[in-house]
Design a protein around this motif. Structure first.
Motif, PDB file in Angstrom:
ATOM      1  N   LEU A  39       1.104  -0.827  -0.541  1.00 62.25           N
ATOM      2  CA  LEU A  39      -0.348  -0.268   0.057  1.00 62.25           C
ATOM      3  C   LEU A  39       1.245   1.224   0.182  1.00 62.25           C
ATOM      4  CD1 LEU A  39      -2.715   1.082   0.127  1.00 62.25           C
ATOM      5  CD2 LEU A  39      -2.282   0.932   3.071  1.00 62.25           C
ATOM      6  N   ASN A  87       1.463   5.256  -0.179  1.00 58.40           N
ATOM      7  CA  ASN A  87       0.881   7.396  -0.280  1.00 58.40           C
ATOM      8  C   ASN A  87       1.530   8.001  -0.557  1.00 58.40           C
ATOM      9  OD1 ASN A  87       0.088   6.872   3.943  1.00 58.40           O
ATOM     10  ND2 ASN A  87      -1.332   5.928   1.798  1.00 58.40           N
ATOM     11  N   PRO A 102     -13.193   6.633   0.763  1.00 56.24           N
ATOM     12  CA  PRO A 102     -11.574   6.142   0.793  1.00 56.24           C
ATOM     13  C   PRO A 102     -10.597   5.455   2.144  1.00 56.24           C
ATOM     14  CG  PRO A 102     -12.972   7.685   2.433  1.00 56.24           C
ATOM     15  CD  PRO A 102     -13.914   7.202   1.629  1.00 56.24           C
ATOM     16  N   GLY A 103     -11.218   4.703   2.674  1.00 58.64           N
ATOM     17  CA  GLY A 103     -10.714   3.314   3.674  1.00 58.64           C
ATOM     18  C   GLY A 103     -10.554   2.328   2.739  1.00 58.64           C
ATOM     19  N   ARG A 104     -10.595   2.196   1.395  1.00 59.13           N
ATOM     20  CA  ARG A 104      -9.981   1.482   0.338  1.00 59.13           C
ATOM     21  C   ARG A 104      -8.865   2.422  -0.760  1.00 59.13           C
ATOM     22  NH1 ARG A 104     -13.964  -3.158   0.473  1.00 59.13           N
ATOM     23  NH2 ARG A 104     -12.696  -3.883  -1.249  1.00 59.13           N
ATOM     24  N   PRO A 105      -7.831   1.130  -1.221  1.00 68.05           N
ATOM     25  CA  PRO A 105      -7.971   0.142  -0.713  1.00 68.05           C
ATOM     26  C   PRO A 105      -6.992   0.110   0.367  1.00 68.05           C
ATOM     27  CG  PRO A 105      -6.425   0.528  -2.519  1.00 68.05           C
ATOM     28  CD  PRO A 105      -6.939   1.874  -2.120  1.00 68.05           C
ATOM     29  N   GLN A 106      -7.586  -1.491   0.483  1.00 67.59           N
ATOM     30  CA  GLN A 106      -6.749  -2.223   1.519  1.00 67.59           C
ATOM     31  C   GLN A 106      -6.275  -3.856   1.058  1.00 67.59           C
ATOM     32  OE1 GLN A 106      -9.285  -3.456   4.913  1.00 67.59           O
ATOM     33  NE2 GLN A 106     -10.547  -0.956   4.445  1.00 67.59           N
ATOM     34  N   GLN A 109      -6.753  13.320  -3.427  1.00 71.09           N
ATOM     35  CA  GLN A 109      -7.412  14.766  -3.588  1.00 71.09           C
ATOM     36  C   GLN A 109      -6.176  15.243  -4.097  1.00 71.09           C
ATOM     37  OE1 GLN A 109      -8.340  14.911   1.611  1.00 71.09           O
ATOM     38  NE2 GLN A 109      -6.955  12.655   1.114  1.00 71.09           N
ATOM     39  N   GLN A 134      -3.232  14.212  -3.704  1.00 70.32           N
ATOM     40  CA  GLN A 134      -1.946  13.010  -3.474  1.00 70.32           C
ATOM     41  C   GLN A 134      -3.681  11.656  -3.722  1.00 70.32           C
ATOM     42  OE1 GLN A 134      -3.160  15.165   0.646  1.00 70.32           O
ATOM     43  NE2 GLN A 134      -3.464  12.898   1.644  1.00 70.32           N
ATOM     44  N   ASN A 189      -4.100   6.795  -2.543  1.00 72.10           N
ATOM     45  CA  ASN A 189      -3.248   5.418  -2.246  1.00 72.10           C
ATOM     46  C   ASN A 189      -3.481   4.466  -2.773  1.00 72.10           C
ATOM     47  OD1 ASN A 189      -3.271   7.440   0.516  1.00 72.10           O
ATOM     48  ND2 ASN A 189      -5.317   6.903   0.198  1.00 72.10           N
TER      49      ASN A 189
END
Lengths: 345, 345, 345, 345
Positions: free
Chosen positions: A244, A246, A286-290, A309, A316, A318
Motif C-alpha cells: 500500500l 501514499n 476513502p478507506g480503500r484499497p486495503q 484529493q 495525493q 493511495n
C-alpha cells in the motif's frame, strides 16, 4: 501450440508464484526448473518448500530441478523467467543471455543499465526494443528484460496516467509493504509482530530511479528519464501480501481530483493473457484499497487506487498492488508475453 | 502538598492511561473519577474493564465513579483531565469551565478555536496564556486547555526544531498509526489482521491544522498560524501502541541532514515532572525508530527520530511517539503541570 | 559483595534476557560474556543485535565479548549461565564443568540424564544435590545444572500443587507458544502471521519427560520419575512472549476446583532474589490469564492460572508464564541463586 | 430448475458467507434476504458492509433487503438459511417454521433439543428425520434443522471415523479459534494482537454436548447420545479464519496411529453439491494442517488432519476446518442440500 519456458530460481517465494502463474498459462508451458546446486536432482516437490495457499500443481511437482546453469537447460526452451537474488542474477543472467536465452527477470540487478529494457507492458512497451541496442553492444543472441521492483510497479501506473494528463514535477511517496516482499525468510516474526520497520535497504533508491526510467522516453537508442524529483520512504508492516502506498504528486498543470480519477479510469490496459481488463481500479470509499481485501483484484494484476484529493501543488492518492503477483511473478510473465507478441521468441 | 485532580471519562483507553500516569504522580492526587451514567456508583474496578498490562492501582480501583457532571465533582478539585469523545466533550467541557474547573483536555473538540490554547509545553508554552483571552470572552472562571491529536504531537517537536533552525515551507506526512489510537473498540480484529487501512476519519485535517497552530506565534491576543502547507495521509496498521510517521519537509533555507540532526538533539525539554530528559532522541540506524522497540523511550514521553536524509527541497525523516502516553494521557498531564507552574491552579 | 558471573552464548534471545536480568542483580555481577568466534573481540553492543524493548545496560554494552572457550573465561568467575543451541551445549558445557565452572544452563541437552539436576527452586530444590553424584561419576570440579524447557516450566508449578494435594494419574496438555521461544530467527513472519503451527520439534517429548523428572523423588542417589502419563500437543501462535497452556489432569483422589484453587494459592515460593512473592496467581475471570496482559506478572517470574473446572476424572485449567523470563533466563538465574544459597559457589 | 431460497440475517459475517456460497449454487437461487428492521428497504449492497475478499455478487448486491418476518418473505421460497444471534433465532425461527418454511440454521439455539435434528450430512444424515417428530410435537408445517457449532464440526468427522473403527471412551480437546468465529465485531484488535484468550463463552459446553448428539444413535423417535466424556478448552488466537484443534482420544479397543489414519482416509463423503470429494485429508507433515495454508482445502469444506500419534490410552491428532465455510455457511447449505435430496422441499 505452447512455448516451452523455464523458471530460474524456481524454489523461492517469487519462483513459487511463477510456478503458480505459469502452470495454467494458455501460451507457455513449464519445461525447465532450476535452483541452487543443493536442490539439483530433486523433484520440485522435494526442492521447494511450497508455501502458497493453493496446492502445488501436480505435473510441476513431479519435475526434476536442475542446476542454474545454461549448460543444463534444454536449448529448445527459448524463454526463461528469473527471480534470483540480485548478486546471483548479476552473474548468471548474462551467461544465459550469451547462450541465447531470453531472460525475463524480476531480479534487481541491471534494472537501470542504459541498454536493459525495464518495462511494464501497459506503460512503456516500446522500451522493449532496447533489446536490439543490448544485443549489438553485448554481442548476445539472447537478451535480458527487466520488470521493476514491487514497490515501484504499484505507483507507476497511476503516475503514468497523471504524467500523460497534466505532467509530473515531483513525487513524495511512503510505502506500507508486506513481508512477502522480502522472501520467505526475509522478515522474522519477532521483528514485525506488533511493529513496523521504517527502512528497507535499497528500496527507496529503486523507487526513485526505476520510476523515472519507466516514465521516460525511448528514442530508439536510449531512454531519457522523466525529469521529476522522487523522494520515497519505505516501511515494512505486518501484512502478508500487498503493498500500500501514499503518494503526493506535484503536477505541472493545474488539475482536480475529478480529472485525475478520470485519467486513472481511462488509462488503457493491453491485450496480453495476464493483463487485467482494467489496469487501474478506483475506489470512492476513502478507506480503500486495503491489502487484505483488494490485493487479489483481477487475479492480483490490477492496481487499486483510492483517496484521491487535492493538495496545494497537485494531488495525493493511495495505491495498492499484490507485490508477488503484479509486483513480481505476474510482471515477469507479462513481460514474457510482450516478448512473444513482439516476435522476440 | 499535592493537588487533588479529577479524570473525566476515566474508563476509556486514554482514561485508563490517565489513571496509570496520575496514580504515582508527585504533585497530583486522583480525587475524582467520572464516566457515563451507566457506570456511576460503581467502583472503578467494576466500571473500567482494565486492559493495561500493569495492574490497576489499588487505591484507584476502590474509588467510586461518579457521573460526568459539574454538580457532582467536588469543588476542591481544581484541575480535571478530560478524555471524552469529541461530541461529548463539546457539550460537557464548557459546563465544567463555566463552573470554575480548569480542564486539561485530550478531546478533539475546540482545538482550533482562536481562544483555546493548544499547547505542548516543550514547544509553545506561552500559548497557555490564551486562557486569559478565553476567560474574558466567555466569562468563565475556569478554562479549557487542549493538547493536540496523537498523530500531530509525534511530528511537531522535530518540525519545531526545523522551523527554528531553517524555517518550513511545506510538509508532506504519512502516518502508520497503532490501533489503540481508536480506543479499545475502535478497530476490530477482522479489519486489521494482515491488513492496513489508508484512512482515519478527520485525522488528516487535524494534522494539517493543529500543526500550524502549534507552530504559530502568539502575540498576547491571538495565535497566527505558521504559514506553511501541510498534506497528510493517515493509515492504521496492526500495531498496538506507537505512531510512526514519514515526514518530508521543504525548508526555507538550505540545510543538511547533519544540521537538522544537530537541531533535533539541541532542542530543549522543559522542567516539568512528566517531561522527558531529552525531548528528541535521534537514531543513527536507519531501521529505527520502531514502534515496539522504541515507543516506551523515557516512559513513552520522548519523540524518537531516525532516517534523516536530504531531499531536493529539504529533508525527510521518520518519527515515533507513544500515542496514548506522549500522544494523549501524558500530553494532558504535562499541560496540567504547565498550568500548575504558571500559577493557574 | 557480589559474585562475578559469566554468560555463555550472550548474544541470542535468551542471552539478551540474561543480560537484562543479571545487570541489576543484587548478588551477581556480569564479568564475562561469550559468543561464537565471529563475535569474539567485539563490544557486546556490536556483537548483540539488541532487540529487547528496554535499553541495553551501558556497562554491559561496553564489555568485550570473548570466545566460548574455558581457556579464555577468567578463573575467578565461578558461575556461568548458559543458553546455547543444544548441539553446542552438548559439546561445550562439559568442557566448562571439567574446567571447574558451575554451569546453570537453559540448553536442552542433558536435561534427562540421571546425574544432571533438573531443578525449579520452588518445586524440587533438593534435586540440586545430584551435583555430588555427577561430580563423582564424571570426575569434575565444576558441575552442570539445568532448568526445564519453557513449556514445561509453565505447567509444572500448578501440577506440583495438585500432586501434593491429591496426586496425579495423567496429564493431557495443549500449548499456545510465543515465537520468542524459537529464538530471534526461529519463526519467520510468513510462517506465522494469520496462522498457527501445530508442531514444535522435540517439544512434546520435553514436556512429557521433564515434567515427570521434576515431579519425581530424589533419594540422595537418583531421581525416581513421577509415575503418571503425560501427553502433550504443542502449537506456535502469533504472540511475542508468554506461553499459554490448557491442562487436563486426572487426579488420584477425588477433588474439587475449589480445593485445587486453594492448593495453587497455598503453594509456597522460595526466599531467593529472583523468586516471585506468590508463585501461582489464580484468576477468577475465565478469560485470564492472557499472554499480553499477564506475562509480566511479578517481573515475569510468576505462573498465572485460570479457568479451573471439574472434569470427569479431575480438573482442567489454563496456565501462563513468560517464556524467556520464567521459562529461560529467569529460571537459570534462579538456579544460580539456589547454587549460591546451597553453598556450591 | 432451481429452488428459490432465502437468507435470514443476511448481512452478518456468516450471512455474507451464505451469499458467497449460494450465489453460484447449481440448485438453489437466492430469492429473499432479510436483516434487522434498520436495514429493511435498502439494497443488499447498502445494508451489508461487505468484507469478504472476493467481490459481492452483482445480482445479489442489487436485491432489496426485507425485515426478518414470515409475513414479508414470499411463500414460494420454501427453504431459508438462518444465521441469527441465538437470542433472535430462538424467537424468530419457530415463527418461520410455524409459517411453513424449512429453516436450515446455523444459530446455536435449539441445537440440543430432543426433536431438533442436528446434522452433518456426511456423518449422521439419518437424524434429519427427526423433522417428523418435530412436526408432530409442535404442529408445524415447516421445520428447523441445525448444523453444529464451528468448533464442534471441526473434530466430529475424525471422531466419527474413530468411533466407527474402535469406539471412543473419552475426548480431551483444545481449540485455537479464528476471530471470524465471533463475527465481524466480536473480537477487537486490542484484545487479540500479540495475544490469545483462553475462554469463549458457551463454546466448551457446545463442543461437549453437540459432539455426543451428532455421534449418537437415532432410532426413529429420538437420539441416544454417544456415551463418552468430552472435555474442551477453547482459545481465541490472532488468525482470521480456520479453527485448529488438538484432540486426545481414549479408544475403546486398542489401535494404532496407522489404523486411525486408514480410518480417516476411508471415511466416506456424500454425493451433495457442496460436499468435498474427500471428507478428511490427512497430512504426513506433523507441522500441518495450518490455518492459513490449509483452511481453503476443497473450497473450505474438507477437514484437514495431521499429527496422528499413539498415546497411553489411544491416539492424539490435530484437525482444522474453515470456520465460516465448513463450520457455518457451508454446513447450513449442505443441510439444505440434504433436505432437498430427502424430499423435504
Amino acid at each position: 501450440m505452447t512455448t516451452p519456458v523455464g523458471i530460474v530460481g524456481a524454489t523461492g517465494a517469487v519462483g513459487q508464484r511463477l510456478v503458480q502463474t505459469l502452470a495454467p498459462h494458455p501460451d507457455f508451458e513449464i519445461a525447465a526448473l532450476t535452483a541452487s546446486s543443493s536442490s539439483a536432482g530433486q523433484s520440485y516437490r522435494e526442492a521447494a518448500k511450497w508455501r502458497i495457499d493453493s496446492p502445488i500443481p501436480d505435473h510441476v511437482a513431479a519435475m526434476t530441478v536442475s542446476e542454474t546453469d545454461p549448460a543444463v537447460v534444454p536449448d529448445d526452451v527459448p524463454l526463461l523467467f528469473s527471480s534470483l537474488p540480485s548478486g546471483v542474477g548479476e552473474r548468471v543472467e548474462p551467461a544465459f543471455a550469451e547462450a541465447g536465452y531470453l531472460v525475463s527477470s524480476n531480479s534487481s540487478n541491471f534494472r537501470t543499465d542504459p541498454d536493459v529494457p525495464l518495462t511494464i507492458p501497459e506503460i512503456n512497451p516500446e522500451h522493449i526494443d532496447l533489446i536490439e541496442v543490448q544485443r549489438e553492444e553485448r554481442g548476445w543472441d539472447g537478451a535480458i528484460v527487466k520488470n521493476p521492483n514491487c514497490s515501484t510497479i504499484t505507483m507507476v501506473p497511476p503516475l503514468a496516467a497523471i504524467e500523460e494528463a497534466v505532467g509530473i514535477d515531483r513525487v513524495d511517496v511512503s510505502t506500507l509493504q508486506a513481508v512477502s516482499g522480502a522472501g520467505y525468510d526475509g522478515v522474522t516474526s519477532m521483528e514485525i509482530i506488533d511493529n513496523a520497520i521504517p527502512h528497507i535497504g535499497g528500496e527507496e533508491e529503486k523507487m526513485e530511479t526505476e520510476a523515472r526510467k519507466l516514465l521516460g522516453t525511448f528514442d530508439g537508442n536510449s531512454v531519457e528519464w522523466l525529469d521529476a524529483t522522487v523522494a520515497a520512504s519505505c516501511n515494512r508492516i505486518p501484512t502478508l501480501d500487498g503493498h500500500l502506498e501514499n503518494v503526493f504528486v506535484d503536477t505541472r498543470a493545474d488539475t482536480t481530483p475529478e480529472a485525475i480519477v478520470e485519467a486513472f479510469e481511462a488509462y488503457p490496459t493491453v491485450d496480453l493473457p495476464s493483463a487485467p481488463e482494467q489496469l487501474i481500479h478506483v475506489f470512492d470509499d476513502p478507506g480503500r484499497p486495503q491489502p487484505r481485501l483488494d490485493r487479489n483484484t483481477e487475479d492480483g494484476m490490477a492496481i487499486s487506487v483510492g483517496g484521491v484529493q487535492a493538495t496545494a501543488e497537485g494531488v495525493q492518492f493511495n495505491c495498492l498492488a499484490h507485490n508477488t503477483r503484479r509486483g513480481a511473478a505476474g510482471a515477469s510473465v507479462l513481460n514474457g508475453e510482450l516478448l512473444a507478441r513482439e516476435g522476440y521468441l
